[in-house]
Motif scaffolding. Structure first.
Motif, PDB file in Angstrom:
ATOM      1  N   LEU A 142      14.372  57.962  81.769  1.00 43.82           N
ATOM      2  CA  LEU A 142      15.564  57.145  81.538  1.00 43.82           C
ATOM      3  C   LEU A 142      15.945  56.303  82.754  1.00 43.82           C
ATOM      4  O   LEU A 142      16.845  55.468  82.667  1.00 43.82           O
ATOM      5  N   LEU A 144      17.342  57.461  85.556  1.00 43.69           N
ATOM      6  CA  LEU A 144      18.633  57.930  86.067  1.00 43.69           C
ATOM      7  C   LEU A 144      18.522  58.347  87.529  1.00 43.69           C
ATOM      8  O   LEU A 144      17.533  58.967  87.938  1.00 43.69           O
ATOM      9  N   GLN A 148      23.636  60.530  88.253  1.00 45.12           N
ATOM     10  CA  GLN A 148      23.971  59.877  86.994  1.00 45.12           C
ATOM     11  C   GLN A 148      23.906  60.867  85.833  1.00 45.12           C
ATOM     12  O   GLN A 148      22.992  61.690  85.750  1.00 45.12           O
ATOM     13  N   ARG A 149      24.877  60.776  84.947  1.00 45.82           N
ATOM     14  CA  ARG A 149      24.918  61.647  83.783  1.00 45.82           C
ATOM     15  C   ARG A 149      23.946  61.167  82.713  1.00 45.82           C
ATOM     16  O   ARG A 149      23.649  59.972  82.622  1.00 45.82           O
ATOM     17  N   PRO A 151      22.981  59.938  79.106  1.00 47.49           N
ATOM     18  CA  PRO A 151      23.707  59.275  78.024  1.00 47.49           C
ATOM     19  C   PRO A 151      24.066  60.267  76.923  1.00 47.49           C
ATOM     20  O   PRO A 151      23.378  61.278  76.728  1.00 47.49           O
ATOM     21  N   ALA A 152      25.116  59.976  76.194  1.00 52.74           N
ATOM     22  CA  ALA A 152      25.604  60.899  75.167  1.00 52.74           C
ATOM     23  C   ALA A 152      24.571  61.170  74.078  1.00 52.74           C
ATOM     24  O   ALA A 152      24.569  62.245  73.469  1.00 52.74           O
ATOM     25  N   ASP A 153      23.702  60.199  73.828  1.00 58.28           N
ATOM     26  CA  ASP A 153      22.722  60.363  72.755  1.00 58.28           C
ATOM     27  C   ASP A 153      21.364  60.858  73.256  1.00 58.28           C
ATOM     28  O   ASP A 153      20.409  60.957  72.476  1.00 58.28           O
ATOM     29  N   ALA A 154      21.242  61.187  74.538  1.00 57.83           N
ATOM     30  CA  ALA A 154      19.969  61.657  75.096  1.00 57.83           C
ATOM     31  C   ALA A 154      19.728  63.108  74.692  1.00 57.83           C
ATOM     32  O   ALA A 154      20.600  63.964  74.848  1.00 57.83           O
TER      33      ALA A 154
END
Length: 224
Positions: A142, A144, A148-149, A151-154
């Motif tokens: 990704l 990242l 970094q967090r 993503p909500a859909d990962a």
């Protein structure tokens, strides 16, 4: 919620995630996960995993390491062998006297008359090693950075080799990034059926995976 519903309303099945960031097999080194890898390699379980990850405690019997050498060339995806930094599980338990005295020993030692102490060995030396590696792969894919967090859909799809005779061990993952998938339950195979699958296709029989000092074994296994 979907997985909890599956557990509560057996035999509703789990299913592949449509677009996971990575798809991995958590390889325990024994019969079920060896069968899982070979079934995946033959295309019997849907989309191919990106890799299998074996978390090595450093204290498996020689037969387990020999079987990993045997199975790796048969797979069209990498079989990674990873180990927690520092001492092996056995070395840690022998040297960590403070943890033993506080009742925090990491292996399930026998007690009398109270049975076996709780264990943290699978969590610390296996589960977390696999999850840490899978997250690193996903972060790299990704792009990242360290803080970094996701993503909500990962989603990371993690295949776990629990068979139908162990369905009480099915769990959702406490880390929302991971979706625990149980392909052997999807195809309705118990341990014996896994062994039959391998024998019918002329694969060598896998050994049982357990650290050499693990108390979860019978007298015949202790003698061996």
């Amino acid at each position: 919620d979907t997985m909890n519903a599956w557990v509560n309303h057996w035999p509703t099945l789990s299913a592949p995630v449509s677009s996971p960031v990575v798809r991995i097999i958590s390889h325990g080194g024994g019969v079920q996960t060896s069968a899982l890898c070979l079934m995946a390699a033959r295309g019997d379980l849907g989309p191919m995993p990106d890799c299998a990850i074996f978390a090595d405690t450093g204290d498996e019997p020689a037969a387990v390491y020999e079987y990993l050498d045997y199975i790796a060339p048969l797979l069209p995806f990498p079989l990674l062998r990873l180990r927690r930094d520092g001492r092996t599980l056995g070395e840690n338990c022998v040297s960590n006297a403070t943890a033993v005295l506080k009742g925090q020993c990491t292996i399930p030692l026998h007690l009398t008359p109270d049975g076996i102490m709780p264990k943290q060995c699978s969590t610390e030396w296996k589960t977390r090693v696999v999850m840490r590696a899978a997250k690193a792969m996903a972060r790299a894919k990704l792009g990242l950075g360290p803080r970094q967090r996701f993503p909500a859909d990962a989603v990371i799809e993690q295949w776990i080799g629990i068979s139908t005779d162990e369905k009480e061990r099915v769990r959702t993952n406490s880390d929302r990034v991971f979706y625990n998938r149980y392909p052997l339950i999807e195809v309705n195979r118990d341990r014996r059926a896994c062994l039959s699958y391998l024998a019918e296709r002329q694969y060598t029989k896998p050994p049982r995976s357990a650290c050499v000092f693990c108390p979860y074994r019978g007298n015949d296994e202790w003698q061996e």
